[in-house]
Scaffold this active site. Sequence first.
Site, mmCIF file in Angstrom:
data_model
loop_
_atom_site.group_PDB
_atom_site.id
_atom_site.type_symbol
_atom_site.label_atom_id
_atom_site.label_comp_id
_atom_site.label_asym_id
_atom_site.label_seq_id
_atom_site.Cartn_x
_atom_site.Cartn_y
_atom_site.Cartn_z
ATOM 1 C CG ASP A 147 -27.138 22.174 10.433
ATOM 2 O OD1 ASP A 147 -27.132 23.652 10.708
ATOM 3 O OD2 ASP A 147 -28.237 21.633 10.789
ATOM 4 C CG HIS A 181 -21.279 31.327 8.331
ATOM 5 N ND1 HIS A 181 -22.010 30.062 8.715
ATOM 6 C CD2 HIS A 181 -22.200 32.158 8.706
ATOM 7 C CE1 HIS A 181 -23.385 30.261 8.740
ATOM 8 N NE2 HIS A 181 -23.519 31.457 8.519
ATOM 9 C CG LEU A 185 -10.320 15.065 -2.130
ATOM 10 C CD1 LEU A 185 -10.732 13.972 -1.372
ATOM 11 C CD2 LEU A 185 -10.229 16.164 -1.167
#
Length: 232
Positions: A16, A33, A127
């Site tokens: 955020d 972004h 991962l």
Amino acid sequence: MTEVSRIPQHVTIIMDGNGRWAKERGKERVYGHYEGVESVRACTEAAVEAGVKYLSLYAFSQENWNRPQQEVESLMKLFFKSILEERSGFMNNGIKFVVCGNLEPLSEGLREQILECMEATSGNSRLTLVLFINYSGKWDIVQAANRFIALNPGKEIDQAGLESCLATRGIPDPDLMIRTSGEQRISNYLLWQCAYTEFYFSPVYWPDFRREEFNKALEVYAGRDRRFGGVK
Ligand code: FPP
């Protein structure tokens, strides 16, 4: 007491503050972004180094369709571009890429890109990087209930059964949830899955949340006392 590792197995992040980060620099929101993708890369590297097995990211909520059309389009383009560009990095670093959410409203091109990347990286195991796109927690619970009923006609829903139908099936519940930018709410994210998750709120905007910030969150987590409703 349940024995837990000091390193969380699954870290999830509500990324955020991209818009505010850009605005403070007099730039368009989309600039934040794009810079946020660098934080995704930095945190992914830090997660691999720390031995975290699952890193998941809330990239686009179902409510995010309400943003201006231009921003939504920019985000979709960014997802396409990033998934395409990161694919070789995923292969080189043993990263399995998974997307959770309702992919139906996405463009065919983006859907194909996602499915191809998931397929290509499915054998990797160092991962698992999970991207939540067009996801919401309430949607997930409802779709899981409908799926359960379709698969088990006439049977009563129980917890294990519902869990096996969630979009996140096969992925362990998050041990640690991070939210950046000073906001302290769950925003219809992993409502079922966060029942016993530890929360960490950072004032840092996502584009500035890099390796040191991620490691700081791991340190705080290591000092938490998890009792899962029991006593010590
Ligand atoms: C929240 O900031 C951020 C988003 C809704 C999008 C996050 C997406 C990325 C960083 C791209 C990741 C993509 C890939 C494929 C790795 P905000 O816009 O809500 O910020 P604000 O609260 O300051 O307005």
